[in-house]
Design an enzyme around this catalytic site. Structure first.
Site, short mmCIF file in Angstrom:
data_model
loop_
_atom_site.label_atom_id
_atom_site.label_comp_id
_atom_site.label_asym_id
_atom_site.label_seq_id
_atom_site.Cartn_x
_atom_site.Cartn_y
_atom_site.Cartn_z
N LYS A 181 -2.45 5.60 -27.87
CA LYS A 181 -2.66 5.70 -29.31
C LYS A 181 -1.65 4.83 -30.07
O LYS A 181 -1.98 4.24 -31.10
CB LYS A 181 -2.55 7.16 -29.77
CG LYS A 181 -2.77 7.36 -31.28
CD LYS A 181 -4.17 6.95 -31.73
CE LYS A 181 -4.34 7.05 -33.24
NZ LYS A 181 -4.29 8.43 -33.74
N LYS A 258 4.22 6.37 -40.75
CA LYS A 258 4.78 7.18 -39.67
C LYS A 258 4.34 6.63 -38.31
O LYS A 258 5.15 6.50 -37.38
CB LYS A 258 4.33 8.64 -39.85
CG LYS A 258 4.77 9.60 -38.74
CD LYS A 258 3.68 9.81 -37.68
CE LYS A 258 2.42 10.42 -38.24
NZ LYS A 258 1.40 10.63 -37.18
#
Length: 310
Positions: A181, A258
């Protein structure tokens, strides 16, 4: 050892932009107990067929599979072990043999730490971050990148199959999904920043942005992020004095920042130069410093070519 259950009792912790459509999707096939710190989000989950819970501990009581969809490492830990706005974490009530599925992008170290703490009480973890956005979450069309041992994956498979049209078992270790990811988010973050730059340039040169998105989407410059964020970037310039006219909030800018921070940090550990990703990361940080943290990430385009109100 967890065993596959055809119709697992499922808990969903976190009912934000991704968690709510996932809860709705799962409630169409399984009994679902849902928790979020905001009561209004729990009420929305009820409309989709879920049973609301006041705490994570209440939500996971009796659950076979627990799906977690939170923003970051801090929320993951508080959701499971309490803290912050959460008084009773899920770990209080998780049954022996339950499986926790972490769909959030929290980083390798975070998910491995949580997995070790849960294993001590007989609970397995499937590291399964997702990609595809809220709309695809609601239709079961997500890309899921999973890392876990075979037994945990088998137990979670009915839930994973309900949520995703594409399930890739990246590796047998918790953390493998987070790694994949992170690589995925490197491209997503760069593509979003590139889309913002290209459309800001098009606007500055007098090109209609809806037309630009359409044209770019039909050639070699096409990307998922351009197709998804491009129309919303065009809408950013429609905001009026009363704040109306802009795009719906679907993906907060501080979330992609983030994720890019995780990308840069992991690349540094691996000794791989990611200069383009680092530049995109700085662009997101600049946007946050300009007060755009809680805006849709398509608002990045207004940092490069400010919108006017009227």
């Amino acid at each position: 050892m967890p065993a596959e259950i055809t119709t697992p009792t499922t808990a969903v912790l976190g009912l934000g932009a991704m968690g709510l459509p996932m809860a709705d999707r799962l409630a169409g096939a399984f009994p679902v107990q849902a928790f979020d710190v905001f009561e209004e989000r729990r009420a929305l989950a009820v409309r989709g067929g879920a049973t609301p819970a006041a705490t994570p501990a209440d939500a996971v009581r009796g659950a076979d599979v627990v799906v977690i969809a939170v923003r970051d490492q801090e929320q993951l830990e508080s959701c499971l072990f309490g803290g912050g706005a959460v008084e009773h974490g899920a770990a209080e009530s998780l049954r022996d043999g339950a499986v926790v599925v972490v769909t959030s992008t929290v980083g390798v170290d975070a998910v491995q730490d949580v997995a070790a703490r849960l294993a001590a009480q007989g609970v397995s973890l499937v590291d399964a971050p997702v990609s595809g956005g809220a709309v695809r979450a609601g239709t079961g069309d997500l890309l899921i990148m999973a890392g876990a041992d075979e037994a945990a994956l088998d137990a979670a498979r009915p839930v994973l199959s309900r949520l995703g049209s594409t399930l890739h078992i990246v590796g047998p270790r918790v953390g493998d999904g987070q790694i994949m990811k992170t690589v995925n988010q490197l491209l997503c973050g760069i593509h979003t920043a590139a889309a913002a730059e290209s459309l800001a340039l098009a606007r500055a040169l007098g090109i209609d942005l809806d037309r630009a998105v359409d044209v770019l989407g039909q050639g070699a410059a096409a990307s998922f992020m351009l197709a998804d964020r491009g129309p919303r970037m065009a809408q950013q310039y429609e905001v009026t004095d009363d704040g109306t006219g802009g795009p719906e909030l679907r993906s907060r800018l501080d979330i992609i920042r983030k994720d890019m921070n995780i990308v840069v940090s992991l690349a540094k550990k691996a000794g791989v130069a990611t200069s383009v990703a680092a530049a995109a990361d700085q662009l997101y940080q600049l946007a946050i410093s300009q007060g755009l943290a809680a805006e849709d990430d398509s608002a990045l385009v207004t940092l490069l070519s400010p919108r006017t109100t009227g």
